[in-house]
Design an enzyme around this catalytic site. Structure first.
Site, mmCIF file in Angstrom:
data_model
loop_
_atom_site.group_PDB
_atom_site.id
_atom_site.type_symbol
_atom_site.label_atom_id
_atom_site.label_comp_id
_atom_site.label_asym_id
_atom_site.label_seq_id
_atom_site.Cartn_x
_atom_site.Cartn_y
_atom_site.Cartn_z
ATOM 1 N N LYS A 155 -26.987 3.748 -18.438
ATOM 2 C CA LYS A 155 -27.308 3.129 -17.141
ATOM 3 C C LYS A 155 -28.799 2.803 -17.048
ATOM 4 C CE LYS A 155 -25.498 6.793 -15.145
ATOM 5 N NZ LYS A 155 -24.822 7.471 -16.259
ATOM 6 N N ASP A 159 -24.142 9.192 -19.037
ATOM 7 C CA ASP A 159 -24.944 8.837 -20.209
ATOM 8 C C ASP A 159 -24.456 7.578 -20.925
ATOM 9 O OD1 ASP A 159 -26.382 11.188 -19.677
ATOM 10 O OD2 ASP A 159 -24.927 12.374 -20.811
ATOM 11 N N GLY A 207 -30.324 11.953 -16.163
ATOM 12 C CA GLY A 207 -31.364 11.721 -17.159
ATOM 13 C C GLY A 207 -31.148 10.320 -17.690
ATOM 14 N N HIS A 208 -31.986 9.393 -17.242
ATOM 15 C CA HIS A 208 -31.814 7.994 -17.625
ATOM 16 C C HIS A 208 -32.976 7.595 -18.527
ATOM 17 C CE1 HIS A 208 -29.225 7.240 -13.747
ATOM 18 N NE2 HIS A 208 -28.754 8.189 -14.530
ATOM 19 N N GLN A 245 -24.830 10.032 -12.837
ATOM 20 C CA GLN A 245 -23.566 10.608 -13.268
ATOM 21 C C GLN A 245 -22.557 9.469 -13.481
ATOM 22 O OE1 GLN A 245 -25.176 12.462 -10.338
ATOM 23 N NE2 GLN A 245 -26.250 13.153 -12.134
HETATM 24 P P1 GDP Z 1 -27.750 7.156 -18.733
HETATM 25 O O1 GDP Z 1 -27.754 8.541 -18.220
HETATM 26 O O2 GDP Z 1 -26.472 6.432 -18.444
HETATM 27 O O3 GDP Z 1 -28.944 6.354 -18.297
HETATM 28 O O4 GDP Z 1 -27.829 7.265 -20.308
HETATM 29 P P2 GDP Z 1 -28.867 8.193 -21.139
HETATM 30 O O5 GDP Z 1 -30.195 7.563 -21.062
HETATM 31 O O6 GDP Z 1 -28.732 9.616 -20.739
HETATM 32 O O7 GDP Z 1 -28.238 8.105 -22.589
HETATM 33 C C1 GDP Z 1 -28.087 6.893 -23.232
HETATM 34 C C2 GDP Z 1 -28.920 6.911 -24.529
HETATM 35 O O8 GDP Z 1 -28.529 5.819 -25.330
HETATM 36 C C3 GDP Z 1 -30.400 6.730 -24.284
HETATM 37 O O9 GDP Z 1 -31.095 7.465 -25.251
HETATM 38 C C4 GDP Z 1 -30.607 5.236 -24.476
HETATM 39 O O10 GDP Z 1 -31.908 4.902 -24.893
HETATM 40 C C5 GDP Z 1 -29.637 4.950 -25.573
HETATM 41 N N1 GDP Z 1 -29.057 3.596 -25.588
HETATM 42 C C6 GDP Z 1 -28.726 2.795 -24.535
HETATM 43 N N2 GDP Z 1 -28.138 1.665 -24.974
HETATM 44 C C7 GDP Z 1 -28.095 1.754 -26.318
HETATM 45 C C8 GDP Z 1 -27.577 0.910 -27.365
HETATM 46 O O11 GDP Z 1 -27.020 -0.141 -27.116
HETATM 47 N N3 GDP Z 1 -27.688 1.363 -28.639
HETATM 48 C C9 GDP Z 1 -28.277 2.548 -28.941
HETATM 49 N N4 GDP Z 1 -28.348 2.900 -30.219
HETATM 50 N N5 GDP Z 1 -28.766 3.375 -27.994
HETATM 51 C C10 GDP Z 1 -28.678 2.983 -26.709
HETATM 52 P P1 IMO Z 2 -26.512 10.797 -16.010
HETATM 53 O O1 IMO Z 2 -26.937 10.146 -14.716
HETATM 54 C C1 IMO Z 2 -23.793 13.561 -18.005
HETATM 55 C C2 IMO Z 2 -22.430 17.007 -15.687
HETATM 56 C C3 IMO Z 2 -22.892 18.383 -16.108
HETATM 57 C C4 IMO Z 2 -21.683 19.202 -15.692
HETATM 58 C C5 IMO Z 2 -21.264 18.536 -14.392
HETATM 59 C C6 IMO Z 2 -21.770 19.224 -13.139
HETATM 60 O O2 IMO Z 2 -27.632 11.003 -16.963
HETATM 61 O O3 IMO Z 2 -25.347 10.080 -16.594
HETATM 62 P P2 IMO Z 2 -24.162 19.396 -11.998
HETATM 63 O O4 IMO Z 2 -25.449 19.950 -12.499
HETATM 64 O O5 IMO Z 2 -24.232 17.962 -11.589
HETATM 65 O O6 IMO Z 2 -23.536 20.252 -10.930
HETATM 66 O O7 IMO Z 2 -23.149 19.493 -13.259
HETATM 67 O O8 IMO Z 2 -21.768 17.214 -14.450
HETATM 68 N N1 IMO Z 2 -23.517 16.045 -15.438
HETATM 69 C C7 IMO Z 2 -23.801 15.016 -16.249
HETATM 70 N N2 IMO Z 2 -23.290 14.674 -17.446
HETATM 71 N N3 IMO Z 2 -24.729 12.781 -17.437
HETATM 72 C C8 IMO Z 2 -25.235 13.092 -16.217
HETATM 73 O O9 IMO Z 2 -26.085 12.286 -15.553
HETATM 74 C C9 IMO Z 2 -24.807 14.288 -15.586
HETATM 75 N N4 IMO Z 2 -25.111 14.901 -14.433
HETATM 76 C C10 IMO Z 2 -24.314 15.967 -14.342
HETATM 77 O O10 IMO Z 2 -23.097 18.434 -17.495
HETATM 78 O O11 IMO Z 2 -20.632 19.035 -16.617
HETATM 79 MG MG MG Z 3 -28.122 10.486 -18.878
#
Ligand code: GDP
Ligand code: IMO
Ligand code: MG
Length: 437
Positions: free
Chosen positions: A15, A12, A39-40, A223
């Protein structure tokens, strides 16, 4: 040009935002591991997308996307996402989305086994996303998994489902859960496989030909490094290899074809699920964790679980830089720290009274790690949407430089908000080179 994007922490990091931003400069975006545990989130104007299985490039109509052989694919989740994206006005046709014939399928019994395994572990549970990811990879390593190519032959699919279910049901029933029925699974899965058929391709050949034709390829890690099954905080990890080596295996491309590796790093750290987190804000720092969680909207984009929050951990990030060979770093969420008076950065660990500067292979014993912090002054002003480095407050610039020095890698991009244009690209960085090529 083939660039890999990898999360440097526990996931998270942002990415999705960075892939979406870069996708414009690339022809193909491919995932190489994981499944719909990812979850991106991507924001484009007033539209919000959460990509789980599909590469974040999918929302650019002129890009081709690939689901690589290293992934585990739940056909139901796949089409739920395709339909959801279609509702949001994005056309997903087999011409622009290729699914590897060698990827493994997540079956309903994998989900049931994920639940059973977590229940069985009780207090020692991993805190998985319960999507069946781990059990599907177990079957792959156990050489009984069902690949996309196998499922395309109805007889083989039936045989494998019946055989695998026999074993899965024994475990499911042993722990008091409801056994599944092969005929019901086949009834559910067969139409989905037929719908999947036109999307199936020899993706590593496709990528190889694309490279020969001079196309630019972005490999989107899901991840992150510290969730890698080999290099992460085992056993509190996912069951795949998000690290750079995994990109070669999971996309089916030679390692020396990869031109660069971009690490995605947040200005602080979070973790979802269980497992060690040395810089976690606990006890008297709980209000700080709450502040960051609210400002950064730190709730799982798939499960909505509140993310655990902690200070930036330079030991862990250096480890990620070393493992992946980051050429450049995209530093996200600078704006989230705008309100802070002071910002702590963990620059080393103390274990049993001794200073340690490398990331140790401990799991249960992490309570023994005492982070060594350096405290920096916060800038306490608004950085949301800033697009030039010299427009950032002096103290924010200092914080960015400090992190770069600590990690030992350039920071080539700074994100100052979730939107595409809320981004600083650093002049003369490796990152700028990729961006302008
Ligand atoms: P990912 O799994 O690495 O793609 O990250 P996620 O999307 O799960 O979580 C990142 C969250 O931070 C998302 O809600 C993005 O929209 C948000 N985000 C990304 N870059 C920034 C930033 O520079 N500032 C803020 N406030 N939010 C951001
Ligand atoms: P993105 O791509 C954050 C964590 C789960 C758990 C562990 C194993 O959005 O960064 P799994 O279901 O993969 O067997 O769970 O990995 N996990 C993540 N944590 N971001 C993710 O994906 C994750 N995908 C799995 O919470 O601790
Ligand atoms: Mg994510």
């Amino acid at each position: 040009m083939i660039i890999v994007i990898i999360g440097a922490q526990w996931g998270d990091e942002g990415k999705g935002k960075v892939v979406d931003l870069l996708a414009d400069r690339f022809d193909i975006v491919s995932r190489y591991q994981g499944g719909h545990n990812a979850g991106h989130s991507v924001y484009v104007g007033d539209r919000a997308f959460v990509l789980r299985l599909l590469p974040s490039g999918i929302i650019h109509p002129d890009k081709t996307c690939v689901l690589g052989n290293g992934m585990v694919i739940d056909p139901k989740a796949f089409f739920e996402e395709v339909d959801q994206i279609a509702q949001q006005g994005i056309d997903v046709t087999p011409e622009r989305l290729k699914v590897s014939s060698r990827a493994h399928l997540i079956m309903p019994y994998h989900r049931a086994l994920d639940h059973t395994s977590e229940e069985r572990l009780g207090n020692e549970k991993i805190g998985t996303t319960l999507r069946g990811i781990g059990p599907a990879y177990e079957d792959k390593a156990g050489r009984r998994g069902i690949r996309v190519a196998d499922a395309l032959s109805p007889d083989i699919l039936k045989l494998r489902v019946e055989r695998n279910l026999e074993e899965a049901n024994r475990i499911i029933a042993l722990f008091g859960n409801q056994p599944l029925r092969a005929d019901e699974i086949l009834e559910e899965i067969t139409p989905l496989i037929e719908r999947l058929r036109p999307f199936v391709a020899e993706t590593s050949h496709f990528l190889s030909e694309a490279k020969k034709a001079g196309k630019k390829i972005l490999l989107e890690g899901a991840q992150a490094t510290l969730l890698d099954v080999d290099h992460g905080t085992y056993p509190y990890v996912t069951s795949s290899n998000p690290t750079a080596g995994g990109a070669s295996v999971g996309a089916g491309i030679p390692p020396h074809h990869i031109t660069g590796v971009l690490g995605i790093v947040r200005t602080y750290a979070t973790r979802v699920g269980e497992g060690p987190f040395p810089t976690e804000m606990l006890d008297e720092e709980e209000s700080m964790a709450n502040l960051i969680r609210e400002r950064g909207n730190e709730y799982g984009s798939v499960t909505r679980r509140p993310r655990r929050c902690g200070w930036f951990d330079a030991v862990a990030t250096r480890y990620a830089a070393e493992l992946n060979g980051f050429d450049s770093i995209a530093l996200t969420k600078l704006d989230v720290l705008d309100a802070l008076e002071e910002i702590k950065v963990c620059i080393g660990y103390e274990i049993a009274g001794e200073r340690v500067d490398t990331f140790p292979a401990v799991s249960y014993d992490l309570s023994q790690i005492k982070p060594v912090y350096e405290t920096l002054a916060g800038w306490q002003s608004n950085t949301v949407g800033v697009t030039q480095f010299d427009k950032l407050p002096e103290l924010a610039q200092k914080y960015v430089r400090f992190l770069s020095d600590q990690i030992g890698v350039e920071i080539g991009l700074i994100s100052t908000g979730p939107e595409r244009d809320q981004t600083v690209i650093l002049k003369d960085s490796v990152m700028e080179g990729w961006f302008s090529e």
